[in-house]
Design a protein around this motif. Structure first.
Motif, PDB file in Angstrom:
ATOM      1  N   UNK A 299       0.820  -1.205   0.000  1.00 55.94           N
ATOM      2  CA  UNK A 299       0.000   0.000   0.000  1.00 55.94           C
ATOM      3  C   UNK A 299       0.858   1.260   0.000  1.00 55.94           C
ATOM      4  N   UNK A 300       0.506   2.161  -0.903  1.00 54.00           N
ATOM      5  CA  UNK A 300       1.146   3.469  -0.870  1.00 54.00           C
ATOM      6  C   UNK A 300       0.610   4.226   0.338  1.00 54.00           C
ATOM      7  N   UNK A 301       1.351   5.237   0.808  1.00 51.84           N
ATOM      8  CA  UNK A 301       0.909   5.987   1.975  1.00 51.84           C
ATOM      9  C   UNK A 301      -0.420   6.667   1.701  1.00 51.84           C
ATOM     10  N   UNK A 302      -1.384   6.433   2.593  1.00 52.12           N
ATOM     11  CA  UNK A 302      -2.633   7.164   2.557  1.00 52.12           C
ATOM     12  C   UNK A 302      -2.367   8.586   3.048  1.00 52.12           C
ATOM     13  N   UNK A 303      -3.344   9.462   2.917  1.00 55.29           N
ATOM     14  CA  UNK A 303      -3.177  10.838   3.386  1.00 55.29           C
ATOM     15  C   UNK A 303      -4.341  11.217   4.276  1.00 55.29           C
ATOM     16  N   UNK A 304      -4.131  12.256   5.070  1.00 53.71           N
ATOM     17  CA  UNK A 304      -5.165  12.748   5.970  1.00 53.71           C
ATOM     18  C   UNK A 304      -5.085  14.273   5.992  1.00 53.71           C
ATOM     19  N   UNK A 305      -6.251  14.930   6.093  1.00 52.79           N
ATOM     20  CA  UNK A 305      -6.307  16.395   6.192  1.00 52.79           C
ATOM     21  C   UNK A 305      -7.428  16.777   7.142  1.00 52.79           C
ATOM     22  N   UNK A 306      -7.419  18.038   7.606  1.00 57.15           N
ATOM     23  CA  UNK A 306      -8.436  18.516   8.534  1.00 57.15           C
ATOM     24  C   UNK A 306      -8.933  19.866   8.043  1.00 57.15           C
ATOM     25  N   UNK A 307     -10.262  20.083   8.164  1.00 55.93           N
ATOM     26  CA  UNK A 307     -10.857  21.339   7.711  1.00 55.93           C
ATOM     27  C   UNK A 307     -11.994  21.740   8.653  1.00 55.93           C
ATOM     28  N   UNK A 308     -11.960  22.968   9.195  1.00 53.21           N
ATOM     29  CA  UNK A 308     -10.867  23.933   9.060  1.00 53.21           C
ATOM     30  C   UNK A 308      -9.635  23.450   9.802  1.00 53.21           C
ATOM     31  N   UNK A 309      -8.470  23.998   9.435  1.00 55.99           N
ATOM     32  CA  UNK A 309      -7.212  23.550  10.019  1.00 55.99           C
ATOM     33  C   UNK A 309      -6.825  24.352  11.257  1.00 55.99           C
ATOM     34  N   UNK A 310      -7.677  25.261  11.676  1.00 60.94           N
ATOM     35  CA  UNK A 310      -7.398  26.038  12.883  1.00 60.94           C
ATOM     36  C   UNK A 310      -8.710  26.436  13.530  1.00 60.94           C
ATOM     37  N   UNK A 311      -8.664  26.727  14.814  1.00 60.93           N
ATOM     38  CA  UNK A 311      -9.859  27.148  15.528  1.00 60.93           C
ATOM     39  C   UNK A 311      -9.508  27.760  16.860  1.00 60.93           C
ATOM     40  N   UNK A 312     -10.466  28.517  17.394  1.00 59.94           N
ATOM     41  CA  UNK A 312     -10.276  29.169  18.693  1.00 59.94           C
ATOM     42  C   UNK A 312     -11.381  28.708  19.631  1.00 59.94           C
ATOM     43  N   UNK A 313     -11.034  28.449  20.888  1.00 60.98           N
ATOM     44  CA  UNK A 313     -12.003  27.976  21.861  1.00 60.98           C
ATOM     45  C   UNK A 313     -11.736  28.634  23.203  1.00 60.98           C
ATOM     46  N   UNK A 314     -12.815  29.018  23.866  1.00 57.69           N
ATOM     47  CA  UNK A 314     -12.689  29.543  25.212  1.00 57.69           C
ATOM     48  C   UNK A 314     -12.611  28.391  26.198  1.00 57.69           C
ATOM     49  N   UNK A 315     -11.845  28.586  27.253  1.00 58.38           N
ATOM     50  CA  UNK A 315     -11.760  27.568  28.294  1.00 58.38           C
ATOM     51  C   UNK A 315     -13.157  27.228  28.766  1.00 58.38           C
ATOM     52  N   UNK A 316     -13.430  25.929  28.872  1.00 58.86           N
ATOM     53  CA  UNK A 316     -14.755  25.472  29.263  1.00 58.86           C
ATOM     54  C   UNK A 316     -15.671  25.213  28.087  1.00 58.86           C
ATOM     55  N   UNK A 317     -15.191  25.398  26.846  1.00 60.36           N
ATOM     56  CA  UNK A 317     -15.991  25.156  25.647  1.00 60.36           C
ATOM     57  C   UNK A 317     -15.271  24.155  24.737  1.00 60.36           C
ATOM     58  N   UNK A 318     -15.801  23.987  23.537  1.00 58.83           N
ATOM     59  CA  UNK A 318     -15.180  23.058  22.585  1.00 58.83           C
ATOM     60  C   UNK A 318     -15.362  23.588  21.177  1.00 58.83           C
ATOM     61  N   UNK A 367     -11.963  21.880  25.621  1.00 61.63           N
ATOM     62  CA  UNK A 367     -11.069  22.612  26.531  1.00 61.63           C
ATOM     63  C   UNK A 367     -11.745  22.762  27.898  1.00 61.63           C
ATOM     64  N   UNK A 368     -11.094  22.264  28.940  1.00 64.21           N
ATOM     65  CA  UNK A 368     -11.634  22.406  30.298  1.00 64.21           C
ATOM     66  C   UNK A 368     -11.423  23.840  30.787  1.00 64.21           C
ATOM     67  N   UNK A 369     -12.015  24.160  31.921  1.00 57.89           N
ATOM     68  CA  UNK A 369     -11.855  25.521  32.469  1.00 57.89           C
ATOM     69  C   UNK A 369     -10.422  25.793  32.868  1.00 57.89           C
ATOM     70  N   UNK A 370      -9.632  24.724  33.071  1.00 57.10           N
ATOM     71  CA  UNK A 370      -8.230  24.911  33.464  1.00 57.10           C
ATOM     72  C   UNK A 370      -7.276  24.841  32.288  1.00 57.10           C
ATOM     73  N   UNK A 371      -7.816  24.762  31.029  1.00 57.40           N
ATOM     74  CA  UNK A 371      -6.960  24.652  29.849  1.00 57.40           C
ATOM     75  C   UNK A 371      -6.029  25.844  29.753  1.00 57.40           C
ATOM     76  N   UNK A 372      -4.780  25.589  29.299  1.00 55.83           N
ATOM     77  CA  UNK A 372      -3.784  26.654  29.196  1.00 55.83           C
ATOM     78  C   UNK A 372      -4.070  27.547  28.012  1.00 55.83           C
ATOM     79  N   UNK A 373      -3.989  28.859  28.255  1.00 57.01           N
ATOM     80  CA  UNK A 373      -4.182  29.811  27.166  1.00 57.01           C
ATOM     81  C   UNK A 373      -3.026  29.725  26.173  1.00 57.01           C
TER      82      UNK A 373
END
Length: 828
Positions: A299-318, A367-373
């Motif tokens: 098997x040749x290498x499969x590929x993977x991607x993510x969209x959107x590739x970035x995001x912002x979340x407040x602590x305590x949210x997702x 992200x929990x409420x204690x997640x690092x900024x």
């Protein structure tokens, strides 16, 4: 049309339809003593069956099939091919870019392409359809020993331009090699698949996938006398002596499957296709060659991607994104999804955690409420079973966000819907309790476009519970894609949500499409069925989807459509099946095509059901008594008389034959009003006496009629010596031709051995067989070569019994000078 190539030079051999292999001259063929065989033909899609004497039309005899039943099946098409979509051959995908097929399929003219995934090849629509994978051919490699299809080694391996993945992530089929050489196939039943013709003249232009069970027979005994001759070392013979079932043109290269393994590749049959089918054998060096050509797929290498590739979340949210995987040459292999580089207080949740390559998944960063900024680079990895991994990056920014958001969650499955305007669909909503435990939340929707109603059942749940979400659209809803937020609100006003992507397709609602049925009338017996073609014509709604149904069916009758849904402008097949209890009479059956808005159009087919419980058909025999001596044969004519059903097809079988007597009916199937012949062959070991032979006729509803023939077997007193009888006892041939006659011998005790003397110079005498049982018959050939002097020669045929007794007979052979006659036949 593709048939075995021949070169004809001698008029007598042309009349005898001797098939000469490619590259063989008529002189060398004569010198090898080739027997007169019927012509053969391969199963390539453009081949046209040849009418041979005493051969009646038979159909494929198979049943509809789906690609999911044998995921490796794949049809081949070619530019300029006369069948629909240019369908030409059938093959099997044994690796992402490798197709196992017959070698003779390479000889058909036109650019070749393979199309995968369709139960009906018409849906390819010249490449404008959907739901398929297609690839052009890079190489078409034949077995190095292949010369012509009826001479063995008819196998090839095609290399495709693009890799193809099997439906449902199925594994590629396996095929036999010399490691399976000890497998005994005779007596087993193989399963055959193909997209080829379904009737003798391809009248229906049907390119759907079908399958049939093919009993594997002893080809050395029953599959001789056609083409260059059956060879068990490189061939498998299966099917029916009358070609029902059989495989037809377009099935070339298709598999013969035994115990989930491919043992044969569809190759050839008699030129009228009303005979057994012959497959190229794989449990030998042919399969080893295929294995070498296919090789080990890395098997040749499969590929993977993510969209959107970035995001912002407040602590305590997702926040969520979509992961997309692309299969390599390993096909739809299983991939495990993981994440690394997560900051403290953040976890990644995959839905699902395992996917088939080529599929998508959802990743949620919680992200929990204690997640690092801060901004963090997270690596998302898809790993196959062999440990090979593909990575992609996601940039996550965590902020404190002031007031923490709720830590309960909402998810939906599926996360997107596509509906026609005026219809509805549903998704399942799930809630996950947060740190507050089970709490009541109210479900609402926002962002729905005009004409769309979202209903929750129930509308209030405790976290940890679920709800059904029904999305209804009006016929006036504007087509387009919309994002609808499905919200869960707790008593403190905190909101968690999931987003549903809704695509609405506009529906034209004129109801001016049309339907017709051809033929417009069908006649069947009770318990039998018949088929007709359904044609739809698009109205102003264009190629809208139509659902097919039938009304007006009599009691006990059913209608089956293939397929059940078609785009307006395309066709289908309807099969009406009656029960033995269906009342006799004529009925108007309406074939109805309904669009998504409920608008209908219909066409009428008149169905006449013949009663089976009226005057039955009958059988008779003449003569009704037959006397046959041991070692001889006799016959009786079996006549049939029509009943109230008129002309109907009946099958004929025999019973009551004693040991040493063979009773058979030819043909074995006739229409009432016609006749057949009961053939009685009595061996020398059959016991003397009188026996009753019963012939039974059975119609399609299982009704029977019988007649009997009284057979008297008389003993034969052998002469004191050996008697030899020749038939004929003289013949005239040109130099280089064959003189053929039969020799029968009886007398003495035990086996009789044949020999000859007196043949002219350069002539060769052969016997088949050279040994006889008492009263047996052998075929004798005398072949003078081109140097044998013309003249008349007495040739003595001698039979010697096991106890030393002898007998002779003389065959008068006249040899004339060789003369040349023009004529040819060959590959077209």
């Amino acid at each position: 049309m593709k048939r075995t190539a021949r070169s004809w030079g001698v008029a007598a051999l042309a009349a005898a339809a001797v098939l000469v292999p490619l590259g063989t001259t008529i002189a060398s063929a004569a010198e090898t003593g080739a027997a007169a065989n019927l012509p053969s033909a391969n199963f390539e899609g453009a081949t046209v069956p040849t009418d041979l004497p005493d051969a009646s039309t038979q159909h494929y005899g198979g049943t509809p099939a789906k690609v999911t039943e044998f995921p490796g099946i794949i049809p081949g098409i070619r530019a300029g091919g006369p069948r629909p979509e240019g369908q030409t051959c059938t093959g099997t995908l044994v690796a992402p870019t490798k197709v196992l097929i017959a070698a003779h399929c390479a000889d058909a003219a036109g650019e070749k392409t393979f199309v995968y995934g369709l139960d009906d090849l018409k849906l390819y629509n010249g490449g404008n359809g959907s739901g398929f994978q297609a690839s052009k051919v890079v190489t078409y490699k034949k077995h190095p020993k292949y010369v012509n299809f009826d001479q063995g080694y008819d196998v090839a391996v095609v290399t495709l331009e693009k890799a193809i993945t099997l439906v449902g992530g199925a594994a590629f089929p396996t095929y036999a090699t010399s490691a399976d050489a000890s497998d005994v196939l005779i007596g087993k039943t193989g399963l055959s698949f193909g997209y080829g013709k379904k009737d003798f003249n391809d009248t229906t232009k049907d390119v759907t996938l079908t399958k049939a069970n093919m009993p594997i027979v002893d080809g050395d005994s029953v599959c001789q006398g056609v083409g260059a001759g059956f060879k068990s070392a490189t061939m498998i013979c299966a099917g029916d002596p009358n070609g029902n079932p059989t495989i037809l043109p377009g099935d070339s290269g298709g598999p013969l499957i035994v115990n989930n393994k491919i043992y044969g590749v569809a190759s050839w049959s008699r030129a009228d296709f009303k005979w057994y089918g012959v497959w190229g054998r794989l449990n030998n060096d042919m399969g080893d060659w295929v294995k070498q050509e296919v090789g080990t797929t890395v098997p040749a290498d499969h590929t993977v991607s993510v969209s959107p590739a970035s995001g912002s979340v407040k602590a305590g949210n997702y926040v969520s994104s979509t992961i997309t995987t692309v299969a390599g040459s390993g096909g739809a292999e299983n991939l495990k999804l993981t994440a690394s580089g997560l900051p403290s207080g953040v976890q990644a949740v995959f839905q699902p955690t395992d996917v088939a390559a080529g599929s998508t998944a959802k990743v949620t960063f919680d992200a929990s409420t204690s997640a690092a900024n801060g901004t963090h680079n997270i690596t998302l990895t898809a790993t196959n079973a062999a440990g090979k991994a593909a990575n992609t990056q996601y940039s996550l920014t965590v902020t404190d966000g002031g007031q923490p958001g709720p830590d309960f969650k909402v998810t939906i499955d599926p996360s997107s819907l596509t509906v026609d305007a005026g219809t509805s669909d549903r998704v399942a909503l799930s809630t996950v309790a947060g740190s507050g435990g089970a709490e009541q939340v109210t479900l609402t929707a926002s962002g729905a476009p005009s004409g769309v109603t979202v209903t929750f059942l129930p509308a209030t749940v405790n976290t940890g519970e679920g709800s059904k979400v029904i999305v209804e659209t009006a016929a006036s809803t504007t087509s387009g894609t919309y994002s609808i937020d499905l919200n869960a609100t707790n008593s403190g006003g905190k909101v968690a949500k999931a987003t549903l992507t809704l695509t609405v397709k506009g529906v034209t609602n004129p109801g001016d499409h049309k339907v017709s049925v051809n033929p417009s009338s069908l006649t069947v017996n009770q318990g039998a069925g018949a088929s007709a073609g359904v044609t739809t014509t698009a109205g102003s709604g264009g190629a809208e989807e139509l659902t097919l149904s039938a009304t007006g069916l009599p009691s006990g009758a059913t209608a089956t459509f293939q397929p059940t849904k078609v785009p307006a402008g395309e066709g289908a097949k309807v099969t009406i099946q009656t029960a033995s209890s269906t009342p006799a009479g004529t009925y108007n059956v309406e074939v109805v095509a309904t669009n998504a808005a409920g608008k209908t159009a219909s066409g009428t087919v008149s169905l006449t059901v013949n009663g089976q419980n009226q005057t039955p058909f009958a059988l008779g025999s003449a003569p009704s008594s037959v006397t046959v001596k041991q070692g001889a044969s006799g016959s009786s004519t079996i006549s049939s008389k029509q009943g109230s059903n008129g002309a109907e097809q009946i099958s004929l079988t025999t019973s009551g034959a004693p040991s040493g007597v063979t009773a058979s009916v030819s043909p074995s199937s006739i229409q009432t009003g016609a006749s057949a012949t009961l053939n009685l062959s009595v061996s020398g070991s059959a016991a003397a006496g009188t026996y009753t032979i019963t012939v039974t006729g059975t119609n399609s509803a299982g009704k029977t009629a019988t007649t009997t023939v009284s057979l008297t077997v008389e003993t034969v007193t052998p002469p004191s010596g050996v008697t030899v009888t020749l038939s004929p006892s003289s013949g005239t041939v040109q130099q280089g031709q064959l003189a053929q006659f039969s020799a029968r011998a009886i007398g003495g005790t035990g086996q009789l051995t044949l020999s000859s003397s007196g043949a002219p110079a350069g002539a060769f005498v052969s016997f088949n067989p050279p040994w006889l049982s008492q009263g047996g018959t052998s075929n004798v050939w005398i072949q003078p070569n081109f140097s044998t002097p013309p003249g008349t020669y007495p040739v003595t045929i001698k039979a010697t019994s096991a106890d030393g007794k002898t007998g002779t007979a003389t065959y008068t052979l006249t040899v004339t000078a060789w003369g040349y006659a023009f004529g040819s036949a060959g590959r077209h």
